[in-house]
Design an enzyme around this catalytic site. Structure first.
Site, short mmCIF file in Angstrom:
data_model
loop_
_atom_site.label_atom_id
_atom_site.label_comp_id
_atom_site.label_asym_id
_atom_site.label_seq_id
_atom_site.Cartn_x
_atom_site.Cartn_y
_atom_site.Cartn_z
N ARG A 152 50.80 16.52 -18.78
CA ARG A 152 50.41 17.76 -18.07
C ARG A 152 51.29 18.91 -18.56
O ARG A 152 52.44 18.70 -18.93
CB ARG A 152 50.50 17.59 -16.57
CG ARG A 152 51.88 17.27 -16.00
CD ARG A 152 52.74 18.47 -15.70
NE ARG A 152 53.90 18.10 -14.91
CZ ARG A 152 55.05 18.75 -14.96
NH1 ARG A 152 55.23 19.75 -15.79
NH2 ARG A 152 56.05 18.39 -14.18
N GLU B 246 51.89 23.81 -7.59
CA GLU B 246 53.25 24.31 -7.84
C GLU B 246 53.23 25.44 -8.89
O GLU B 246 54.01 26.38 -8.81
CB GLU B 246 54.13 23.15 -8.31
CG GLU B 246 55.55 23.56 -8.57
CD GLU B 246 56.43 22.37 -8.96
OE1 GLU B 246 56.26 21.28 -8.39
OE2 GLU B 246 57.27 22.56 -9.84
N ARG C 283 47.88 23.62 -13.57
CA ARG C 283 48.45 22.38 -14.10
C ARG C 283 47.33 21.76 -14.91
O ARG C 283 46.30 21.35 -14.33
CB ARG C 283 48.90 21.45 -12.97
CG ARG C 283 50.25 21.84 -12.35
CD ARG C 283 51.38 21.57 -13.35
NE ARG C 283 52.67 22.04 -12.88
CZ ARG C 283 53.61 21.27 -12.33
NH1 ARG C 283 53.39 20.01 -12.13
NH2 ARG C 283 54.77 21.78 -12.00
N CYS D 89 59.40 26.20 -10.89
CA CYS D 89 60.59 25.34 -10.82
C CYS D 89 61.30 25.40 -12.18
O CYS D 89 60.66 25.19 -13.22
CB CYS D 89 60.17 23.91 -10.51
SG CYS D 89 61.56 22.75 -10.48
N THR E 282 63.03 23.37 -13.73
CA THR E 282 63.01 22.14 -14.54
C THR E 282 61.82 22.13 -15.50
O THR E 282 61.82 21.38 -16.46
CB THR E 282 62.90 20.87 -13.66
OG1 THR E 282 61.66 20.90 -12.97
CG2 THR E 282 64.05 20.75 -12.70
N ARG F 222 60.53 7.51 -12.94
CA ARG F 222 60.04 7.86 -11.59
C ARG F 222 59.26 6.68 -11.05
O ARG F 222 58.87 5.78 -11.80
CB ARG F 222 59.08 9.06 -11.63
CG ARG F 222 59.72 10.37 -11.99
CD ARG F 222 58.72 11.53 -11.84
NE ARG F 222 59.34 12.78 -12.22
CZ ARG F 222 58.76 13.98 -12.10
NH1 ARG F 222 57.55 14.08 -11.62
NH2 ARG F 222 59.39 15.07 -12.46
N GLU G 42 56.82 12.05 -8.22
CA GLU G 42 58.21 12.42 -8.00
C GLU G 42 58.68 12.01 -6.60
O GLU G 42 57.92 12.09 -5.64
CB GLU G 42 58.31 13.92 -8.13
CG GLU G 42 59.70 14.40 -7.92
CD GLU G 42 59.99 15.60 -8.77
OE1 GLU G 42 59.11 16.45 -8.89
OE2 GLU G 42 61.09 15.66 -9.31
P1 ADP Z 1 53.86 16.04 -12.11
O1 ADP Z 1 54.82 17.10 -11.81
O2 ADP Z 1 53.95 15.59 -13.49
O3 ADP Z 1 52.45 16.37 -11.70
P2 ADP Z 1 54.20 13.84 -10.16
O4 ADP Z 1 55.35 12.91 -10.41
O5 ADP Z 1 54.07 14.49 -8.84
O6 ADP Z 1 54.37 14.88 -11.26
O7 ADP Z 1 52.85 13.05 -10.49
C1 ADP Z 1 51.60 13.53 -10.15
C2 ADP Z 1 50.57 12.41 -10.05
O8 ADP Z 1 50.24 11.91 -11.34
C3 ADP Z 1 51.04 11.22 -9.23
O9 ADP Z 1 49.97 10.82 -8.39
C4 ADP Z 1 51.30 10.14 -10.27
O10 ADP Z 1 51.10 8.84 -9.76
C5 ADP Z 1 50.28 10.49 -11.34
N1 ADP Z 1 50.71 10.04 -12.67
C6 ADP Z 1 51.80 10.43 -13.36
N2 ADP Z 1 51.90 9.83 -14.55
C7 ADP Z 1 50.83 9.02 -14.64
C8 ADP Z 1 50.35 8.11 -15.64
N3 ADP Z 1 50.96 7.94 -16.81
N4 ADP Z 1 49.21 7.43 -15.36
C9 ADP Z 1 48.55 7.60 -14.19
N5 ADP Z 1 48.93 8.44 -13.23
C10 ADP Z 1 50.06 9.14 -13.43
C1 CIR Z 2 63.93 18.98 -6.18
O1 CIR Z 2 64.80 19.83 -6.24
O2 CIR Z 2 64.13 17.76 -6.14
C2 CIR Z 2 62.49 19.45 -6.18
N1 CIR Z 2 62.46 20.86 -5.93
C3 CIR Z 2 61.82 19.12 -7.51
C4 CIR Z 2 62.64 19.43 -8.71
C5 CIR Z 2 62.01 19.02 -10.06
N2 CIR Z 2 62.08 17.67 -10.42
C6 CIR Z 2 63.14 16.93 -10.90
O3 CIR Z 2 64.21 17.33 -11.18
N3 CIR Z 2 62.91 15.63 -11.12
#
Ligand code: ADP
Ligand code: CIR
Length: 346
Positions: free
Chosen positions: A115, A214, A218, A260, A262, A298, A303
């Site tokens: 993403r 966010e 995305r 963010c 990061t 993760r 996250e």
């Molecule tokens: P991001 O900031 O990358 O969107 P998240 O950790 O919140 O981060 O993940 C968003 C969603 O994408 C979650 O539901 C997660 O389970 C899904 N996801 C992340 N990586 C994968 C992957 N490789 N395959 C399937 N689903 C994924």
């Molecule tokens: C945090 O501070 O934990 C949240 N605002 C998300 C920060 C971004 N993610 C990360 O460092 N893994």
């Protein structure tokens, strides 16, 4: 004028914000405002009220990174190992040599997802945006998405007024936004929920765009298995079309500007969901390899979630000062090393 007191952090708060926010920095910045009206107290609220924060700060606009630079620069330097004189270059062109599938037999990698975050150049970020501006973004971006053809063609599902049938299906597919995320909530990113938010996906559900989460966009490419190259090629094609249609917030120092810190730079998180049953029993070796390849572990529900049944979400930790193509090469090399180590550790 805000002129509040220096925040009180919980004793379990291990955020980068708590580590770097001195009284001197706080009091030198706490009565400043960006032109979208964003203050330091708004920027740090998520990290102050959420002791589980890793980072704890969000920007309201590009100007936040300049006006509140004394705190942002420290956090950016710590998280990204990136100094104020460094620069960022983006490269989203899939290399001609490609990447072989690191798991051709499909024994380890369940799925691959890449993403990127994008925000419009002429708007504040979601933390400081008005309802009217957010709704305008939804209408402009969804109009372009609805016009996509071929592999990328699909439908847009606004969250507001969504049918129960659509909502159940999107929840089952894990596509719906994590409503009520407390970090985003405290950052002001859930205001006027669900107005202006929605999800576009193509018919195969291999290409998705989340609108006004966010970040304003995305852009996501995902599929089962470990073909990182195919996932990246689809993403690259979609990003090129959207970049022709919109002007995104970007500068040569911080790359793509995100709410963010990061995500600055590439704003890219490329992940695999991977089964590593043997390494799961030896986190010390596991983390030694992920550290060596700059990868983050993760849980599989995103996250702040835990791993389940020896399945992990492994992704690039770095985003800034390194190109998208180089980050994917690192993910490929690191995933191969993890698979080889899991095979040996029987
Ligand atoms: P991001 O900031 O990358 O969107 P998240 O950790 O919140 O981060 O993940 C968003 C969603 O994408 C979650 O539901 C997660 O389970 C899904 N996801 C992340 N990586 C994968 C992957 N490789 N395959 C399937 N689903 C994924
Ligand atoms: C945090 O501070 O934990 C949240 N605002 C998300 C920060 C971004 N993610 C990360 O460092 N893994």
């Amino acid at each position: 004028m805000p002129n509040n007191d220096f925040p009180v952090f919980g004793s379990t708060n291990n955020s980068l914000l708590k580590k770097h926010l001195t009284k001197e920095i706080y009091y030198s910045l706490n009565d400043l405002k960006t032109s979208s009206g964003f203050t330091l107290d708004q920027a740090i609220k998520s990290g102050v009220v959420n002791d589980g924060s890793n980072v704890g700060i969000y920007a309201g606009d590009l100007e936040s990174y300049k006006i509140f630079a004394p705190i942002f620069d420290k956090i950016i330097a710590d998280y990204h190992n990136f100094s104020t004189s460094d620069s960022h270059t983006s490269d989203l062109t899939p290399p001609e040599s490609g990447w072989a599938n690191p798991d051709p037999e499909g024994k380890y990698i369940i799925s691959t997802r890449i993403r990127v975050g994008r925000n419009l150049a002429d708007m504040p970020l979601g933390t400081a945006i008005s309802k009217e501006q957010r709704d305008e973004i939804e209408s402009k971006v969804s109009a372009i998405l609805k016009g996509l053809t071929g592999e990328l063609a699909g439908d847009y599902y606004p969250l507001a007024g969504m049918s129960e049938e659509d909502s159940t299906r999107l929840i089952e597919d894990h596509f719906l936004f994590k409503a009520g995320d407390k970090y985003l909530e405290a950052a002001g990113l859930n205001r006027d929920w669900p107005s202006g938010r929605g999800i576009f996906h193509n018919h195969d559900k291999t290409f998705l765009v989340l609108i006004n989460e966010e970040d304003q966009l995305r852009i996501i490419s995902m599929q089962n298995g470990g073909d990182i190259f195919q996932v990246f090629s689809r993403l690259s094609k979609a990003v090129a079309i959207l970049s022709d249609a919109f002007s995104f917030l970007y500068n040569d120092h911080l790359g793509f500007i995100t709410s963010c810190p990061t995500n600055l730079g590439t704003a890219m998180r490329a992940s695999v969901h991977i089964k590593l049953p043997n390494l799961a029993k030896n986190m010390e070796i596991f983390e030694k390899i992920t550290d060596e390849y700059f990868l983050q572990i993760r849980g599989i529900h995103g996250e702040h979630s835990e791993s389940e049944e020896g399945i992990f979400d492994i992704s690039n930790k770095r985003r800034l000062g390194i190109s998208e193509v180089d980050l994917l090469q690192g993910l490929y090399d690191g995933v191969l090393a993890l698979i080889n180590m899991d095979k040996e550790a029987v």
